[in-house]
Design a protein around this motif. Structure first.
Motif, PDB file in Angstrom:
ATOM      1  N   ARG A  24      -6.153  -1.308  -5.332  1.00 42.57           N
ATOM      2  CA  ARG A  24      -5.536  -1.164  -4.427  1.00 42.57           C
ATOM      3  C   ARG A  24      -4.984  -0.326  -3.559  1.00 42.57           C
ATOM      4  N   SER A  25      -4.963   0.700  -3.847  1.00 38.78           N
ATOM      5  CA  SER A  25      -3.878   1.662  -3.403  1.00 38.78           C
ATOM      6  C   SER A  25      -4.538   2.769  -2.789  1.00 38.78           C
ATOM      7  N   TYR A  26      -5.730   2.566  -3.710  1.00 42.76           N
ATOM      8  CA  TYR A  26      -6.509   4.049  -3.651  1.00 42.76           C
ATOM      9  C   TYR A  26      -7.911   2.843  -1.964  1.00 42.76           C
ATOM     10  N   ILE A  27      -7.820   1.571  -2.039  1.00 45.55           N
ATOM     11  CA  ILE A  27      -8.914   1.593  -1.566  1.00 45.55           C
ATOM     12  C   ILE A  27      -8.138   1.517   0.301  1.00 45.55           C
ATOM     13  N   ILE A  28      -6.730   1.010  -0.339  1.00 41.60           N
ATOM     14  CA  ILE A  28      -5.797   0.758   1.313  1.00 41.60           C
ATOM     15  C   ILE A  28      -5.536   2.431   1.565  1.00 41.60           C
ATOM     16  N   SER A  30      -7.270   5.119   1.608  1.00 39.47           N
ATOM     17  CA  SER A  30      -7.741   5.769   2.215  1.00 39.47           C
ATOM     18  C   SER A  30      -9.119   5.071   3.503  1.00 39.47           C
ATOM     19  N   ARG A  31      -8.777   3.651   3.276  1.00 36.46           N
ATOM     20  CA  ARG A  31      -9.430   3.228   4.975  1.00 36.46           C
ATOM     21  C   ARG A  31      -8.523   3.410   6.043  1.00 36.46           C
ATOM     22  N   ARG A  32      -7.112   3.761   5.761  1.00 45.31           N
ATOM     23  CA  ARG A  32      -6.023   3.755   6.769  1.00 45.31           C
ATOM     24  C   ARG A  32      -5.865   5.182   7.025  1.00 45.31           C
ATOM     25  N   LEU A  33      -6.521   6.643   6.371  1.00 49.86           N
ATOM     26  CA  LEU A  33      -6.509   8.203   6.286  1.00 49.86           C
ATOM     27  C   LEU A  33      -7.716   8.132   7.323  1.00 49.86           C
ATOM     28  N   LEU A  34      -8.745   7.180   7.053  1.00 50.13           N
ATOM     29  CA  LEU A  34      -9.826   7.554   7.657  1.00 50.13           C
ATOM     30  C   LEU A  34      -9.243   7.109   9.213  1.00 50.13           C
ATOM     31  N   GLU A  35      -9.402   6.116   8.976  1.00 53.16           N
ATOM     32  CA  GLU A  35      -8.842   5.515   9.991  1.00 53.16           C
ATOM     33  C   GLU A  35      -7.933   6.411  11.372  1.00 53.16           C
ATOM     34  N   ALA A  36      -6.523   7.289  10.507  1.00 48.92           N
ATOM     35  CA  ALA A  36      -5.606   7.719  11.335  1.00 48.92           C
ATOM     36  C   ALA A  36      -6.673   9.170  11.727  1.00 48.92           C
ATOM     37  N   MET A  37      -7.522   9.996  10.470  1.00 46.07           N
ATOM     38  CA  MET A  37      -7.720  11.198  11.053  1.00 46.07           C
ATOM     39  C   MET A  37      -9.316  10.895  11.915  1.00 46.07           C
ATOM     40  N   GLU A  38      -9.643   9.718  12.297  1.00 49.09           N
ATOM     41  CA  GLU A  38     -10.423   9.682  13.468  1.00 49.09           C
ATOM     42  C   GLU A  38     -10.303   9.948  14.815  1.00 49.09           C
TER      43      GLU A  38
ATOM     44  N   LEU B  34     -17.797   4.973  -1.805  1.00 41.57           N
ATOM     45  CA  LEU B  34     -18.021   3.912  -0.921  1.00 41.57           C
ATOM     46  C   LEU B  34     -19.680   3.394  -0.722  1.00 41.57           C
ATOM     47  N   GLU B  35     -20.491   4.611  -0.850  1.00 38.52           N
ATOM     48  CA  GLU B  35     -21.527   4.207  -0.347  1.00 38.52           C
ATOM     49  C   GLU B  35     -22.380   3.931  -1.612  1.00 38.52           C
ATOM     50  N   ALA B  36     -22.415   4.077  -3.089  1.00 39.31           N
ATOM     51  CA  ALA B  36     -22.182   2.964  -4.277  1.00 39.31           C
ATOM     52  C   ALA B  36     -21.734   1.960  -4.213  1.00 39.31           C
ATOM     53  N   MET B  37     -21.003   1.380  -4.131  1.00 37.79           N
ATOM     54  CA  MET B  37     -19.928   0.508  -3.409  1.00 37.79           C
ATOM     55  C   MET B  37     -20.835  -0.194  -2.410  1.00 37.79           C
ATOM     56  N   GLU B  38     -21.016   0.005  -1.757  1.00 40.30           N
ATOM     57  CA  GLU B  38     -21.285  -0.799  -1.149  1.00 40.30           C
ATOM     58  C   GLU B  38     -23.654  -1.053  -1.466  1.00 40.30           C
ATOM     59  N   LYS B 147       0.669   6.163  -7.124  1.00 41.83           N
ATOM     60  CA  LYS B 147       1.600   6.473  -6.724  1.00 41.83           C
ATOM     61  C   LYS B 147       1.541   8.069  -5.347  1.00 41.83           C
ATOM     62  N   ILE B 148       0.135   8.229  -5.851  1.00 36.17           N
ATOM     63  CA  ILE B 148      -0.129   9.159  -4.612  1.00 36.17           C
ATOM     64  C   ILE B 148      -0.613   8.527  -3.506  1.00 36.17           C
ATOM     65  N   PHE B 149      -1.476   7.446  -3.372  1.00 37.10           N
ATOM     66  CA  PHE B 149      -1.778   7.203  -2.381  1.00 37.10           C
ATOM     67  C   PHE B 149      -1.209   5.685  -1.995  1.00 37.10           C
ATOM     68  N   ASN B 150      -0.036   5.492  -2.413  1.00 34.71           N
ATOM     69  CA  ASN B 150       0.979   4.538  -2.277  1.00 34.71           C
ATOM     70  C   ASN B 150       1.893   5.028  -0.655  1.00 34.71           C
ATOM     71  N   ARG B 151       1.782   6.254  -1.452  1.00 33.32           N
ATOM     72  CA  ARG B 151       3.017   7.661  -0.638  1.00 33.32           C
ATOM     73  C   ARG B 151       2.334   7.890   0.843  1.00 33.32           C
ATOM     74  N   VAL B 152       0.687   7.971   0.891  1.00 35.16           N
ATOM     75  CA  VAL B 152      -0.106   8.368   1.511  1.00 35.16           C
ATOM     76  C   VAL B 152      -0.207   7.567   3.037  1.00 35.16           C
ATOM     77  N   THR B 153       0.246   6.131   2.007  1.00 36.94           N
ATOM     78  CA  THR B 153       0.053   4.917   2.521  1.00 36.94           C
ATOM     79  C   THR B 153       1.672   4.853   3.524  1.00 36.94           C
ATOM     80  N   ASP B 154       2.221   4.891   2.708  1.00 36.22           N
ATOM     81  CA  ASP B 154       4.116   5.021   3.820  1.00 36.22           C
ATOM     82  C   ASP B 154       4.078   5.271   4.305  1.00 36.22           C
ATOM     83  N   LYS B 155       3.472   7.050   4.432  1.00 35.70           N
ATOM     84  CA  LYS B 155       3.531   7.862   4.921  1.00 35.70           C
ATOM     85  C   LYS B 155       2.913   7.653   6.595  1.00 35.70           C
ATOM     86  N   LEU B 156       1.194   7.448   6.209  1.00 38.62           N
ATOM     87  CA  LEU B 156       0.953   6.568   7.799  1.00 38.62           C
ATOM     88  C   LEU B 156       1.437   5.306   8.200  1.00 38.62           C
TER      89      LEU B 156
END
Lengths: 169, 169
Positions: A24-28, A30-38, B34-38, B147-156
């Motif tokens: 979950r932390s990865y998927i959330i 990664s979505r948000r990150l992509l969105e922000a960078m776009e 993402l591609e593989a999972m889709e 840990k890493i991606f929660n931090r990323v989401t928090d910062k975003l």
DNA sequence: GAGAAGTAATTCAACTTTCAACTAAATCGT
DNA sequence: ACGATTTAGTTGAAAGTTGAATTACTTCTC
């Protein structure tokens, strides 16, 4: 590998809390990150995909690449590249040149204007990579990330080969 | 924060090799993953986004949610949700119900058929999460990732608030 | 309680992406 | 060297996505 393609064999093995948290932390993120960078790139009238295409072209010898190779390294379909090239050609960033050795083929060539566009966008994009991701990671985090995601890519490649093989058979 | 919005201040600080490796391995793996999972989900006529919508609905009390809330937690725009709902409604997976407390509003409600569809897809999807990602990670990796991606989401989120605030000001 | 401002959701138009079909050229097998 | 197959790339139509405009209702303020 018996039974219906990709069907679940037996009862599914659900994710435990640690696994679920990682996913979950990865998927959330990664979505948000992509969105922000776009969004960051929109200031330069570029999408991430278009940026990648131009970046790859700018790195190539002579700033030119065959369409297929460009599609492959920029990780988009040939069809999509064709369509985007039309747009970018209209913007004056690239042009197409016939390939004399293989008359089916074309080169995508970056123009001076395209070069200027990417040179202008690149610093902001690097900034975006930093502000949105890299600067929040310790050196250790960065190494962990590389290790983990290289492994993921490797496994995906292996699986792709296996699955491709089993379709052929 | 002076000068043109989002412009690079001074010379850009390029990525060092470690940073570049982290960024590249992340961006490449995340695209491929993402591609593989889709592709995995296509067996159930679902995209990741549609799956997320249905999964969120199935978790909600009464398997019903207001459109806006559903859009928010499934991380898609209201407009996109409207369009997808039309498709999923045609497939018989969901239906819309008027909200009596707020007559502007609607509930998205999961039908029995929709429930069956997600129950059928879920085991394969979990399998996909495992095969493509989770099972290649040690417990330590999983914790690092969280840990890493929660931090990323928090910062975003912080940045989003800052940027939002500066637009309002 | 009337008008202004805000909110829920959809719709329209523009744009992007995908998928399948197509053209043309190269290569393979015999 | 010939037909069959593969490969390079494009195209057009359909499907998906976006963002602005729109409609209908609610809430706020005085």
């Amino acid at each position: 590998m018996a039974g219906k393609s990709n069907a679940n064999s037996g009862e599914p093995k659900w994710l435990n809390p640690r696994e679920m948290a990682a996913w979950r932390s990865y998927i959330i993120a990664s979505r948000r990150l992509l969105e922000a960078m776009e969004l960051d790139l929109e200031n330069h009238d570029l999408s991430m995909a278009d940026y990648e295409v131009l970046a790859q072209l700018s790195d190539a010898p002579g700033r030119r690449l065959r369409m297929s190779e460009l599609a492959e390294i920029a990780m988009i379909s040939k069809s999509r590249l064709s369509h985007r090239m039309k747009v970018m050609e209209a913007a004056g960033w690239v042009r197409r040149e016939e390939c004399t050795e293989d008359k089916r083929g074309y080169f995508a060539v970056m123009t001076d204007k395209g070069w200027k566009a990417i040179v202008k966008a690149a610093p902001d994009h690097v900034n975006s990579v930093r502000n949105r991701l890299v600067d929040h990671l310790t050196s250790k985090d960065q190494e962990d990330l590389s290790k983990i995601f290289n492994r993921v890519t490797d496994k995906l490649r292996d699986q792709f080969i296996e699955e491709g093989a089993s379709i052929k058979k």
